[in-house]
Design an enzyme around this catalytic site. Structure first.
Site, PDB file in Angstrom:
ATOM      1  N   TYR A 138      -7.035  11.225   3.460  1.00  0.00           N
ATOM      2  CA  TYR A 138      -7.874  10.446   2.546  1.00  0.00           C
ATOM      3  C   TYR A 138      -8.091  11.168   1.218  1.00  0.00           C
ATOM      4  CZ  TYR A 138      -8.831   6.478   5.497  1.00  0.00           C
ATOM      5  OH  TYR A 138      -8.686   5.312   6.221  1.00  0.00           O
ATOM      6  N   GLY A 251      -5.398  -0.385   8.278  1.00  0.00           N
ATOM      7  CA  GLY A 251      -4.393   0.672   8.178  1.00  0.00           C
ATOM      8  C   GLY A 251      -4.612   1.773   9.203  1.00  0.00           C
ATOM      9  N   ASP A 252      -5.875   2.106   9.451  1.00  0.00           N
ATOM     10  CA  ASP A 252      -6.190   3.107  10.471  1.00  0.00           C
ATOM     11  C   ASP A 252      -5.796   2.605  11.854  1.00  0.00           C
ATOM     12  OD1 ASP A 252      -7.490   5.000   8.685  1.00  0.00           O
ATOM     13  OD2 ASP A 252      -9.078   3.519   8.534  1.00  0.00           O
ATOM     14  N   ARG A 253      -6.085   1.314  12.120  1.00  0.00           N
ATOM     15  CA  ARG A 253      -5.715   0.736  13.408  1.00  0.00           C
ATOM     16  C   ARG A 253      -4.201   0.749  13.585  1.00  0.00           C
ATOM     17  NH1 ARG A 253      -7.434   0.028  18.388  1.00  0.00           N
ATOM     18  NH2 ARG A 253      -5.551   1.275  18.528  1.00  0.00           N
TER      19      ARG A 253
END
Length: 454
Positions: A138, A251-253
């Site tokens: 990040y 996006g994390d999933r």
């Protein structure tokens, strides 16, 4: 059980939720009456929480400051094994104010560029013992640490390493199994102008060479994802059609699911296809709000992931939920006409679909001709269908009780005494109607004709 190590930057996400019924007298802005304040771990913390909710053995490696926000983050990460080093930068906090399901505004604090943090020997030891790694960058500097980068490059030669990049972050190390930018990030990094699949493909080709990864997988929102391996053709993996209020966390999933499936031994294309479905299911279940509710998010089966959520959104907006039901074995023009007519009666159409066992009990051992997974997929592919709910019983009463549609639609060949669910529909104020029946078009006639051809 094999361990997935999540390496990257953690954020504190704060949601201030309420209702907005009026405008401020001071300015033309909504006044939000606050009902709830929720906090969760974002960034790498969200990826770790998703994997933990999936039943995976996970370990989070990150850096944390000693400010108040870090204390809240530690509480939000309770239950997840955590190894962290010190950070010389404040904890990034992203605060969203929501009215209903819609974000009104977001405030960011502590998000200015941070120095590259040191990594401890314990952090490196945990990463070295991983069976798979997700790098959730990040842009806070951790992935630029030389010792960590050297270790990740070595690990990439023997275990799945998936790198979810950030425009302000470090370049992925060579050899990782997949780099997963979204379309905007890929185009920006590759210096490409905005565009659809052709632009994504050109960017993926350029980034594959630049990053020396084994693949680049670009997520493209409603268009799904584009997977380009180092050797072979690109594949576009379409996403299920869903309604999305807030794409936060998709996006994390995707990165979490892709890593888990690669660890399971799936090939790139199969893993990416499952990750697209998982991201869609995550959003359809309410996104991060659904995760807060404690829901374990699984890959969708024959029941499309958005049916109940779509109905809830339509009802929340004051719209009309329409439902119809049946076996829909060998989809034909008569079905299409019925579905189109039903969709025209309201703001969404949910199809209640008999399971395979239910069809066999009603139609005989030779039916269904097409399994429930394919029947659901064919129905969902129709533009007039907004969701599919599969039921196991002989009648749709139980699934209708869950859905509670405003209008229940059947073909004109049914009489009211043949529709016992009509009384159930009336119990919550709904209506049962019929639409024209087309006798020349039926599954039985179609199956008979196919048998003669065979």
């Amino acid at each position: 059980m094999k361990t997935i190590v999540v390496v990257g930057d953690v954020l504190l996400d704060t949601d201030i939720s309420g209702s907005a019924q009026r405008l401020s007298p001071d300015a033309p802005v909504p006044v939000v009456e606050v009902d709830d304040v929720g906090r969760r771990a974002g960034g790498a913390g969200l990826v770790a929480r998703m994997l933990e909710r999936d039943g995976r053995q996970v370990h989070l490696v990150t850096v944390l400051s000693d400010d108040d926000a870090s204390g809240l983050l530690r509480s939000a990460l309770a239950g997840i094994p955590l190894t962290c080093g010190p950070s010389d930068a404040p904890t990034p906090v992203k605060t969203r104010i929501r009215a209903g399901t819609h974000a009104v505004v977001r405030f960011d604090s502590g998000c200015s560029p941070a120095p590259v943090p040191a990594v401890t020997a314990q952090m490196l030891s945990v990463v070295a013992a991983a069976d798979a790694v997700v790098v959730a960058d990040y842009g806070r500097g951790l992935t630029a640490n030389p010792a960590l980068r050297d270790l990740l490059e070595i690990l990439a030669q023997r275990i799945p390493v998936v790198w979810d990049p950030h425009p302000a972050g470090a370049e992925p190390v060579p050899g990782v199994a997949a780099v997963t930018p979204n379309l905007a990030e890929a185009l920006q990094t590759a210096g490409r102008v905005p565009g659809g699949v052709p632009a994504a493909l050109r960017a993926a080709e350029q980034l594959l060479t630049r990053w020396q990864s084994r693949s680049v997988v670009i997520t493209m929102g409603a268009q799904g994802a584009l997977a380009l391996p180092a050797a072979g053709l690109a594949q576009v993996l379409p996403a299920p059609r869903i309604s999305v209020d807030d794409p936060c966390g998709a996006g994390d999933r995707f990165a979490a699911s892709l890593t888990a499936r690669l660890l399971d031994g799936a090939g790139l294309e199969a893993a990416a296809e499952d990750a697209v479905s998982a991201a869609a299911a995550f959003l359809a279940a309410g996104g991060v709000a659904g995760l807060d509710a404690g829901e374990v998010l699984r890959l969708p089966g024959p029941e499309t992931p958005d049916a109940m959520a779509t109905a809830a959104r339509i009802r929340e907006r004051g719209g009309t939920v329409v439902a119809t039901g049946g076996c829909f074995d060998l989809l034909h023009a008569g079905h299409a006409r019925t579905l189109l007519a039903a969709r025209g009666l309201g703001d969404c159409l949910i199809v209640c679909l008999n399971s395979d066992d239910s069809v066999r009990r009603l139609k005989g051992e030779q039916r269904p001709i097409i399994g429930v997974g394919d029947r659901a997929e064919l129905l969902q592919a129709l533009e007039c269908v907004d969701g599919v709910l599969v039921f196991e019983e002989d009648t749709p009463a139980a699934v209708l009780e869950r859905l509670r549609p405003d209008i229940w639609v059947k073909g004109g060949d049914y009489r009211e005494d043949q529709l016992p669910e009509a009384a159930l529909i009336r119990s919550w104020g709904g209506e049962t109607v019929t639409v024209p029946f087309h006798p020349a078009r039926s599954t039985t006639a179609l199956a008979s004709a196919l048998a003669k051809v065979g």
